[in-house]
Structures are given as C-alpha cells and as structure tokens.
Write a protein that holds these residues in place. Sequence first.
Motif, PDB file in Angstrom:
ATOM      1  N   MET A 143     150.423  28.781 -32.837  1.00 30.88           N
ATOM      2  CA  MET A 143     150.299  30.185 -32.465  1.00 30.88           C
ATOM      3  C   MET A 143     151.404  30.597 -31.501  1.00 30.88           C
ATOM      4  O   MET A 143     151.834  31.763 -31.499  1.00 30.88           O
ATOM      5  CB  MET A 143     148.933  30.447 -31.840  1.00 30.88           C
ATOM      6  CG  MET A 143     148.674  31.918 -31.529  1.00 30.88           C
ATOM      7  SD  MET A 143     148.613  32.947 -33.004  1.00 30.88           S
ATOM      8  CE  MET A 143     146.943  32.592 -33.555  1.00 30.88           C
ATOM      9  N   ALA A 144     151.878  29.686 -30.675  1.00 28.86           N
ATOM     10  CA  ALA A 144     152.966  30.002 -29.756  1.00 28.86           C
ATOM     11  C   ALA A 144     154.207  30.433 -30.521  1.00 28.86           C
ATOM     12  O   ALA A 144     154.902  31.380 -30.119  1.00 28.86           O
ATOM     13  CB  ALA A 144     153.278  28.801 -28.873  1.00 28.86           C
ATOM     14  N   SER A 145     154.492  29.762 -31.629  1.00 32.08           N
ATOM     15  CA  SER A 145     155.656  30.127 -32.436  1.00 32.08           C
ATOM     16  C   SER A 145     155.492  31.519 -33.032  1.00 32.08           C
ATOM     17  O   SER A 145     156.462  32.298 -33.105  1.00 32.08           O
ATOM     18  CB  SER A 145     155.868  29.093 -33.549  1.00 32.08           C
ATOM     19  OG  SER A 145     156.126  27.816 -33.003  1.00 32.08           O
ATOM     20  N   VAL A 146     154.274  31.839 -33.438  1.00 29.96           N
ATOM     21  CA  VAL A 146     154.009  33.177 -33.974  1.00 29.96           C
ATOM     22  C   VAL A 146     154.217  34.225 -32.889  1.00 29.96           C
ATOM     23  O   VAL A 146     154.854  35.259 -33.115  1.00 29.96           O
ATOM     24  CB  VAL A 146     152.568  33.250 -34.530  1.00 29.96           C
ATOM     25  CG1 VAL A 146     152.229  34.681 -34.953  1.00 29.96           C
ATOM     26  CG2 VAL A 146     152.400  32.300 -35.699  1.00 29.96           C
ATOM     27  N   GLN A 147     153.692  33.953 -31.698  1.00 33.92           N
ATOM     28  CA  GLN A 147     153.863  34.891 -30.591  1.00 33.92           C
ATOM     29  C   GLN A 147     155.342  35.120 -30.270  1.00 33.92           C
ATOM     30  O   GLN A 147     155.769  36.274 -30.076  1.00 33.92           O
ATOM     31  CB  GLN A 147     153.152  34.373 -29.347  1.00 33.92           C
ATOM     32  CG  GLN A 147     151.639  34.413 -29.415  1.00 33.92           C
ATOM     33  CD  GLN A 147     151.012  33.888 -28.143  1.00 33.92           C
ATOM     34  OE1 GLN A 147     151.579  33.005 -27.478  1.00 33.92           O
ATOM     35  NE2 GLN A 147     149.860  34.421 -27.781  1.00 33.92           N
ATOM     36  N   LYS A 148     156.109  34.059 -30.188  1.00 31.09           N
ATOM     37  CA  LYS A 148     157.530  34.177 -29.861  1.00 31.09           C
ATOM     38  C   LYS A 148     158.272  34.993 -30.917  1.00 31.09           C
ATOM     39  O   LYS A 148     159.128  35.818 -30.590  1.00 31.09           O
ATOM     40  CB  LYS A 148     158.154  32.795 -29.715  1.00 31.09           C
ATOM     41  CG  LYS A 148     157.684  32.018 -28.497  1.00 31.09           C
ATOM     42  CD  LYS A 148     158.283  30.617 -28.478  1.00 31.09           C
ATOM     43  CE  LYS A 148     157.779  29.801 -27.309  1.00 31.09           C
ATOM     44  NZ  LYS A 148     158.332  28.418 -27.331  1.00 31.09           N
ATOM     45  N   ALA A 149     157.941  34.756 -32.173  1.00 33.28           N
ATOM     46  CA  ALA A 149     158.592  35.499 -33.251  1.00 33.28           C
ATOM     47  C   ALA A 149     158.257  36.984 -33.175  1.00 33.28           C
ATOM     48  O   ALA A 149     159.129  37.845 -33.346  1.00 33.28           O
ATOM     49  CB  ALA A 149     158.178  34.931 -34.605  1.00 33.28           C
ATOM     50  N   LEU A 150     157.012  37.298 -32.894  1.00 35.96           N
ATOM     51  CA  LEU A 150     156.609  38.703 -32.781  1.00 35.96           C
ATOM     52  C   LEU A 150     157.245  39.363 -31.559  1.00 35.96           C
ATOM     53  O   LEU A 150     157.674  40.523 -31.612  1.00 35.96           O
ATOM     54  CB  LEU A 150     155.090  38.802 -32.713  1.00 35.96           C
ATOM     55  CG  LEU A 150     154.350  38.480 -34.009  1.00 35.96           C
ATOM     56  CD1 LEU A 150     152.846  38.387 -33.754  1.00 35.96           C
ATOM     57  CD2 LEU A 150     154.637  39.528 -35.069  1.00 35.96           C
ATOM     58  N   LEU A 164     153.497  38.963 -26.108  1.00 33.50           N
ATOM     59  CA  LEU A 164     152.386  38.061 -26.346  1.00 33.50           C
ATOM     60  C   LEU A 164     152.544  36.724 -25.627  1.00 33.50           C
ATOM     61  O   LEU A 164     151.568  36.158 -25.144  1.00 33.50           O
ATOM     62  CB  LEU A 164     152.253  37.804 -27.856  1.00 33.50           C
ATOM     63  CG  LEU A 164     151.890  39.020 -28.703  1.00 33.50           C
ATOM     64  CD1 LEU A 164     152.179  38.737 -30.166  1.00 33.50           C
ATOM     65  CD2 LEU A 164     150.426  39.382 -28.504  1.00 33.50           C
ATOM     66  N   HIS A 165     153.794  36.216 -25.573  1.00 28.91           N
ATOM     67  CA  HIS A 165     153.991  34.837 -25.111  1.00 28.91           C
ATOM     68  C   HIS A 165     154.463  34.832 -23.656  1.00 28.91           C
ATOM     69  O   HIS A 165     155.631  34.545 -23.358  1.00 28.91           O
ATOM     70  CB  HIS A 165     154.994  34.107 -26.006  1.00 28.91           C
ATOM     71  CG  HIS A 165     155.006  32.631 -25.788  1.00 28.91           C
ATOM     72  ND1 HIS A 165     154.018  31.794 -26.259  1.00 28.91           N
ATOM     73  CD2 HIS A 165     155.884  31.831 -25.141  1.00 28.91           C
ATOM     74  CE1 HIS A 165     154.294  30.558 -25.924  1.00 28.91           C
ATOM     75  NE2 HIS A 165     155.424  30.545 -25.233  1.00 28.91           N
ATOM     76  N   ARG A 166     153.551  35.140 -22.744  1.00 24.63           N
ATOM     77  CA  ARG A 166     153.855  35.087 -21.317  1.00 24.63           C
ATOM     78  C   ARG A 166     152.853  34.171 -20.618  1.00 24.63           C
ATOM     79  O   ARG A 166     151.634  34.317 -20.803  1.00 24.63           O
ATOM     80  CB  ARG A 166     153.799  36.481 -20.686  1.00 24.63           C
ATOM     81  CG  ARG A 166     155.010  37.333 -21.026  1.00 24.63           C
ATOM     82  CD  ARG A 166     155.011  38.657 -20.285  1.00 24.63           C
ATOM     83  NE  ARG A 166     156.289  39.345 -20.432  1.00 24.63           N
ATOM     84  CZ  ARG A 166     156.569  40.530 -19.907  1.00 24.63           C
ATOM     85  NH1 ARG A 166     155.649  41.173 -19.191  1.00 24.63           N
ATOM     86  NH2 ARG A 166     157.756  41.084 -20.091  1.00 24.63           N
ATOM     87  N   ASP A 167     153.371  33.264 -19.808  1.00 31.45           N
ATOM     88  CA  ASP A 167     152.525  32.355 -19.035  1.00 31.45           C
ATOM     89  C   ASP A 167     152.210  33.039 -17.709  1.00 31.45           C
ATOM     90  O   ASP A 167     152.835  32.773 -16.673  1.00 31.45           O
ATOM     91  CB  ASP A 167     153.236  31.023 -18.810  1.00 31.45           C
ATOM     92  CG  ASP A 167     152.327  29.973 -18.185  1.00 31.45           C
ATOM     93  OD1 ASP A 167     151.237  30.346 -17.703  1.00 31.45           O
ATOM     94  OD2 ASP A 167     152.721  28.792 -18.163  1.00 31.45           O
ATOM     95  N   THR A 168     151.247  33.917 -17.743  1.00 32.82           N
ATOM     96  CA  THR A 168     150.971  34.783 -16.596  1.00 32.82           C
ATOM     97  C   THR A 168     150.391  34.009 -15.420  1.00 32.82           C
ATOM     98  O   THR A 168     150.690  34.321 -14.262  1.00 32.82           O
ATOM     99  CB  THR A 168     150.040  35.932 -17.021  1.00 32.82           C
ATOM    100  OG1 THR A 168     150.704  36.679 -18.058  1.00 32.82           O
ATOM    101  CG2 THR A 168     149.731  36.866 -15.865  1.00 32.82           C
TER     102      THR A 168
END
Length: 209
Positions: A143-150, A164-168
């Motif tokens: 899912m991380a790869s999907v988030q990064k692509a989006l 989407l891909h932020r380590d808050t």
Amino acid sequence: MRHPVFARIYARVRPQMDDHGAAEHRRRLLAGLTGQVVEVGAGDGGNFAHYPVEVTSVIAVEPEPYLRSKAEQQAVKAPVRVEVVNGTADRLPLESDSVDAVVTSLVLCSVPDQAVALAEAFRILRPGGELRFYEHVAAAGRMASVQKALDATIYPPLAGGCHLHRDTAAAITAAAFTITDLDRFDFPPTGFNPAAPHILGRAIRSEAS
C-alpha cells in the motif's frame, strides 16, 4: 487558499464519514480538553459539536472560503464558544505561548510543510500544552507504493493538496513534541483504501522548551 470543488465534495461527504465511525474518532480526539483551544484546518466545522463544555473557547483556523463559511454555520450550534478565522497552518494568527491545546484533524496531510505547521503549533502552545491529532498517514508494504504513486500524480490536485504517504507521528516527534498517547487503526476498517491508515493521539510541548 481556494479548493472549490474539493471543498464542496468534502462538505457533502464528511457527515457520511461521521455516521460511519468518524464521529467517535472526533469525540476521542477532543475528550478531556479544557481552556483555550486552537483548531488548525477546521474544515466545515465537523469537530465543533464534540468539544467538551470545559473548553472556554475555540479559535478555528480555516483558509478555504467555502469550508470557512460552513464552519461559521456550525459554530453557532456548538456547545462552546467558537470563533472561526481565516489563516493557514504555517502562519497562525495567535501569540506565542498563548493557548492550552492545539487540535489537528485530517489536516497535516494537506499542509505544504509539516515541519513548519508543527513548529507553529509548538509556538502558540503554552509549555505543557497538548497537541491533539487525528490524521491519515503512511501505510506499510504494498500500500505504501500505491500511496507514493498517487502522491506523485493525481491525488494532491484532486484532494485539496492532500498527501497519503506522510509519517505524521515521526514529524510530530521531530518537532520536539513528546507523544504520550498513540492509536493506530484503519478507517474504514475493511476494503482497499489508500487513505485508510490513521493515527489518533496526544503529544505534549515540553515545559522546558
């Protein structure tokens, strides 16, 4: 800061999300708050109904005009005094060391720079004050790869600048807050949704800072 299409979609979808479980997340986010609170990125005011009466006032900062107008309507019905103001997370219209708590709710995904926004939250908090956060965050695995692509393509323009891909949680710690409570969960809990990973918790501004 205008996102007219996204703002109207969000204002329609947010009550449905609340009906399916987000309202309980909002109640958990705000439970036990007291004193003067600043809510950063208040959206359409979805949190206002859940503030405990021990809160003396809420300054709700929202830069998007359509959402700000909706928040002003919700403020009238809130159980506590809410003032809705124009402003952005990277330049909050408040004095340093002036508030008891800062609330971020599904907003740190969309700020241009998390470090700057969190530094502003740190600045306006009194020593010992709380940061309350409820955010969707980076996933692990495929899912991380999907988030990064989006994030690199269509998602931010379509979703009002949301990433989407932020380590808050890591960003909060890097901003010199001490996280004292952290819950990780998927919402919605089932199905394929790149925005499902969430965190909800509390962090403290150090007394010595």
